[in-house]
Design a protein around this motif. Sequence first.
Motif, short mmCIF file in Angstrom:
data_model
loop_
_atom_site.label_atom_id
_atom_site.label_comp_id
_atom_site.label_asym_id
_atom_site.label_seq_id
_atom_site.Cartn_x
_atom_site.Cartn_y
_atom_site.Cartn_z
N ARG A 165 0.80 -1.18 -0.13
CA ARG A 165 0.02 0.06 -0.39
C ARG A 165 1.24 1.42 -0.25
O ARG A 165 1.75 1.15 0.66
CB ARG A 165 -0.72 0.33 1.10
N VAL A 166 0.50 1.97 -1.05
CA VAL A 166 1.21 3.66 -1.40
C VAL A 166 0.28 4.48 -1.55
O VAL A 166 -0.53 4.99 -2.26
CB VAL A 166 1.97 3.61 -2.13
N MET B 274 -2.58 0.82 -4.40
CA MET B 274 -1.72 -0.31 -3.89
C MET B 274 -0.86 -1.35 -5.21
O MET B 274 -1.43 -0.98 -6.63
CB MET B 274 -2.23 -1.34 -3.40
N LEU B 275 0.56 -1.16 -4.76
CA LEU B 275 1.46 -2.41 -5.95
C LEU B 275 0.70 -3.32 -5.69
O LEU B 275 1.07 -3.68 -4.83
CB LEU B 275 2.50 -1.52 -6.25
N ILE B 276 0.47 -4.33 -7.17
CA ILE B 276 0.28 -5.57 -6.86
C ILE B 276 0.13 -6.35 -8.11
O ILE B 276 0.58 -5.76 -9.15
CB ILE B 276 -1.40 -5.40 -6.31
N MET C 112 5.58 -6.23 -14.88
CA MET C 112 4.15 -7.62 -13.86
C MET C 112 3.44 -7.15 -12.48
O MET C 112 2.99 -7.54 -12.03
CB MET C 112 4.95 -8.91 -13.98
N VAL C 113 3.86 -5.51 -12.53
CA VAL C 113 3.17 -4.80 -10.81
C VAL C 113 2.21 -3.63 -11.63
O VAL C 113 2.68 -3.06 -12.41
CB VAL C 113 4.53 -3.86 -10.52
N VAL C 114 1.05 -4.17 -11.37
CA VAL C 114 0.06 -3.22 -11.23
C VAL C 114 0.03 -2.25 -10.01
O VAL C 114 -0.24 -2.56 -9.65
CB VAL C 114 -1.35 -3.48 -11.85
#
Length: 184
Positions: A28-29, A33-35, A49-51
Motif C-alpha cells: 500500500r502506498v 496499492m502496487l499488486i 508485472m506490477v500494477v
Amino acid sequence: MWREISRIGKKLVENGLVESHFGNISVRVGDRMLITRSGCALDEITEDMVVEVSVDGSCALDMIASSETVVHRAIYSNTPALAIVHAHCPFAVTLSLLEESESITPADSEGQYFLGEVPIVKGGIGSDELAQNLAAALASHKTAIIYSHGTFATGKVLEEAYVLTTQVEHSCKIKYWYDLAKKK
C-alpha cells in the motif's frame, strides 16, 4: 518498489512456499496499492508485472491485476497493513483441510509466541465473501489461512509479511508431523 516485490516473490518460490504462478504480493502506498498481475510468475517479476490500482474502489487496471485484488483492498481498508503476501503454502493448505476447528494453534513455541492462534477462513477465490472474512480475521491477527487455498500475511513492510508467511508454514509443518506422530 517493484524490485522489493520481485525479491520477495523469488524468496517465496525458492523456499517452496508457493509454486511459481500461484500467490500474489502487494504494497500500500497512500490510497493506491502496487499488486502483482494475474498469473505472473512470482520468481520472474519485472516492472510491467506490477500494477498500480486504487485501494478505495475498482479501476480499469483491475482487469489485469491479481484475481485477489478485491481481497487485498478489503484488508488494506480494514487493517493497518501496508504490505500483504499471499502464498499457497503446502502444509498450511493441508492443515486447513484436516483441521476441524476454525483455527490452528501452533504446537511449536515460536509459532505460539509469534503467531498465536491462526484463523482458518472460508470464501471463494477473489470473492467478496473471502474479502470480508479475511479482512475480519486479519483485523486481530497478522496471518490467516484460507481453507484449501493458502495463507495471507500482513506487515508494515514486505519483509515482515514474508517472515510471517514462513512462520505459518513452519508451524503448520511442525503441527502436521506432531499430530501424525501422536496417532502412532
